[in-house]
Design a protein around this motif. Structure first.
Motif, PDB file in Angstrom:
ATOM      1  N   ARG A  37     -13.255  -6.047   5.475  1.00 24.06           N
ATOM      2  CA  ARG A  37     -12.780  -4.959   4.717  1.00 24.06           C
ATOM      3  C   ARG A  37     -13.485  -4.603   3.355  1.00 24.06           C
ATOM      4  O   ARG A  37     -13.747  -3.610   3.068  1.00 24.06           O
ATOM      5  N   THR A  38     -14.141  -5.770   2.790  1.00 22.63           N
ATOM      6  CA  THR A  38     -15.056  -5.444   1.738  1.00 22.63           C
ATOM      7  C   THR A  38     -16.048  -4.583   2.024  1.00 22.63           C
ATOM      8  O   THR A  38     -16.635  -3.722   1.277  1.00 22.63           O
ATOM      9  N   LEU A  39     -16.829  -4.768   3.172  1.00 25.48           N
ATOM     10  CA  LEU A  39     -18.236  -4.207   3.620  1.00 25.48           C
ATOM     11  C   LEU A  39     -17.677  -2.744   3.917  1.00 25.48           C
ATOM     12  O   LEU A  39     -18.403  -1.835   3.610  1.00 25.48           O
ATOM     13  N   LYS A  40     -16.736  -2.534   4.690  1.00 27.97           N
ATOM     14  CA  LYS A  40     -16.263  -1.210   4.880  1.00 27.97           C
ATOM     15  C   LYS A  40     -15.855  -0.479   3.704  1.00 27.97           C
ATOM     16  O   LYS A  40     -16.473   0.629   3.697  1.00 27.97           O
ATOM     17  N   TYR A  41     -15.434  -1.044   2.778  1.00 29.52           N
ATOM     18  CA  TYR A  41     -15.423  -0.313   1.328  1.00 29.52           C
ATOM     19  C   TYR A  41     -16.518  -0.104   0.637  1.00 29.52           C
ATOM     20  O   TYR A  41     -16.791   1.002   0.217  1.00 29.52           O
ATOM     21  N   VAL A  42     -17.704  -0.805   0.692  1.00 27.80           N
ATOM     22  CA  VAL A  42     -18.751  -0.768  -0.065  1.00 27.80           C
ATOM     23  C   VAL A  42     -19.638   0.371   0.764  1.00 27.80           C
ATOM     24  O   VAL A  42     -20.360   1.148   0.049  1.00 27.80           O
ATOM     25  N   LEU A  43     -19.619   0.210   2.101  1.00 27.95           N
ATOM     26  CA  LEU A  43     -20.547   1.292   2.785  1.00 27.95           C
ATOM     27  C   LEU A  43     -19.750   2.604   3.046  1.00 27.95           C
ATOM     28  O   LEU A  43     -20.415   3.464   3.401  1.00 27.95           O
ATOM     29  N   ASN A  44     -18.506   2.403   2.924  1.00 27.95           N
ATOM     30  CA  ASN A  44     -17.747   3.669   3.303  1.00 27.95           C
ATOM     31  C   ASN A  44     -17.811   4.055   4.770  1.00 27.95           C
ATOM     32  O   ASN A  44     -17.798   5.224   5.060  1.00 27.95           O
ATOM     33  N   HIS A  45     -18.041   3.003   5.556  1.00 29.33           N
ATOM     34  CA  HIS A  45     -17.930   3.316   7.053  1.00 29.33           C
ATOM     35  C   HIS A  45     -17.720   1.773   7.766  1.00 29.33           C
ATOM     36  O   HIS A  45     -18.120   0.870   7.118  1.00 29.33           O
ATOM     37  N   GLY A  46     -17.450   1.870   9.067  1.00 31.80           N
ATOM     38  CA  GLY A  46     -17.264   0.535   9.737  1.00 31.80           C
ATOM     39  C   GLY A  46     -18.215   0.341  10.780  1.00 31.80           C
ATOM     40  O   GLY A  46     -17.910  -0.511  11.873  1.00 31.80           O
ATOM     41  N   ASN A  47     -19.375   0.879  10.820  1.00 25.02           N
ATOM     42  CA  ASN A  47     -20.457   0.788  11.901  1.00 25.02           C
ATOM     43  C   ASN A  47     -21.327  -0.520  11.916  1.00 25.02           C
ATOM     44  O   ASN A  47     -22.418  -0.495  11.493  1.00 25.02           O
ATOM     45  N   PHE A  48     -20.635  -1.569  11.700  1.00 25.16           N
ATOM     46  CA  PHE A  48     -21.148  -2.870  11.602  1.00 25.16           C
ATOM     47  C   PHE A  48     -20.367  -3.990  12.399  1.00 25.16           C
ATOM     48  O   PHE A  48     -19.165  -3.864  12.783  1.00 25.16           O
ATOM     49  N   LYS A  49     -21.087  -5.127  12.480  1.00 30.82           N
ATOM     50  CA  LYS A  49     -20.184  -6.415  13.126  1.00 30.82           C
ATOM     51  C   LYS A  49     -20.760  -7.734  12.525  1.00 30.82           C
ATOM     52  O   LYS A  49     -22.046  -7.626  11.945  1.00 30.82           O
ATOM     53  N   PHE A  50     -20.053  -8.564  12.379  1.00 30.77           N
ATOM     54  CA  PHE A  50     -20.378 -10.139  11.770  1.00 30.77           C
ATOM     55  C   PHE A  50     -20.468 -10.901  13.044  1.00 30.77           C
ATOM     56  O   PHE A  50     -19.579 -10.806  13.709  1.00 30.77           O
ATOM     57  N   ILE A  51     -21.475 -11.778  12.988  1.00 37.47           N
ATOM     58  CA  ILE A  51     -21.546 -12.768  14.049  1.00 37.47           C
ATOM     59  C   ILE A  51     -21.609 -14.133  12.952  1.00 37.47           C
ATOM     60  O   ILE A  51     -22.845 -14.326  12.324  1.00 37.47           O
ATOM     61  N   ALA A  52     -20.862 -14.978  13.115  1.00 38.96           N
ATOM     62  CA  ALA A  52     -20.895 -16.408  12.284  1.00 38.96           C
ATOM     63  C   ALA A  52     -21.590 -17.422  13.190  1.00 38.96           C
ATOM     64  O   ALA A  52     -21.542 -17.484  14.370  1.00 38.96           O
TER      65      ALA A  52
END
Length: 261
Positions: A37-52
């Motif tokens: 949610r935070t990264l989408k707000y900072v980047l203004n898009h959702g073209n990413f994913k996290f792998i823990a």
């Protein structure tokens, strides 16, 4: 694979007390959900994913762990991203470091050692502010006996009895590099009890609830519920031994992850 993908390794820490673990789950507050949610707000898009590098259960905290970020379309401006991301993350999640990678590393499969710690006290009930970090065991504990038991956990064992709901295909052979019970000098607070303790364990490939089952067995050993003979039997996975004490989650901290070359 997308035409333009960029890879970053993030080192993060978080207090897990109000989260239902790392992994995103429908309708539940998780660390992954908040970071997305935070990264989408900072980047203004959702073209990413996290792998823990590893998942944590509900209420489990992390001092240091790694998350791989796969970003599509445009790279990050690392000079501004670090502060901007931290400012917008909630108070109980912090970005410690970020580094750009030349290629995807598959952080899940990367060779690594993990150090878990479990903070506890016994006797008089703790100050309520201790609840997110430390478990209080109301009965007396034989700490020297628990130290002896922890030492027996070191080395190579079949930890099948410590693998929660293991099936016949579950790989339960592993080597514990270090397992000790000692006086807590890692964390302090004015509301902590005068004396507290920590169980520290280092190894690869811990199964779900394994460290909490290890701590539960040590609690049972130290309180007299479990004899030393039975404790030794529990470390022999060729013989079934039912462990029923899973220590509470909020005393558990993933202290460090050590990535190998």
């Amino acid at each position: 694979m997308f035409k333009n993908e960029y890879y970053y390794l993030l080192k993060i820490q978080y207090l897990g007390f109000r989260y239902h673990g790392w992994q995103k789950q429908p309708e539940l507050l998780t660390v992954e959900r908040m970071m997305q949610r935070t990264l989408k707000y900072v980047l203004n898009h959702g073209n990413f994913k996290f792998i823990a590098a590893g998942r944590t259960d509900a209420k489990v905290s992390v001092n240091e762990t790694y998350v791989e970020l796969i970003l599509r379309d445009e790279p990050l401006n690392l000079e501004t991203f670090f502060d901007l991301f931290n400012v917008n993350l909630p108070q109980d999640i912090r970005l410690l470091e970020i580094a750009e990678l030349e290629e995807q590393t598959n952080i899940i499969q990367a060779p690594k050692l993990k150090e878990y710690i479990y903070l506890f006290s016994f006797g008089s009930k703790n100050h309520p502010f201790c609840a997110p970090y430390m478990i209080n065991f109301r009965e007396d504990l034989d700490i020297p006996l628990m130290q002896e038991g922890a030492k027996l956990m070191e080395g190579s064992h079949d930890f099948r009895n410590y693998a929660y709901k293991a099936n016949p295909e579950t790989q339960t052979l592993m080597t514990v590099e270090k397992a000790v019970v000692e006086v807590n000098t890692l964390y302090s607070a004015s509301f902590f009890p005068d004396q507290s303790y920590v169980f520290r364990v280092v190894g690869e490939g811990f199964k779900r609830h394994q460290v909490r089952l290890m701590m539960g067995a040590l609690f049972d050993l130290g309180s007299g519920v479990l004899s030393m003979e039975d404790f030794k039997r529990s470390l022999d996975g060729s013989r079934e031994f039912k462990l029923t004490h899973i220590a509470q989650a909020s005393g558990l901290i993933l202290q460090s992850i050590f990535l190998k070359d």
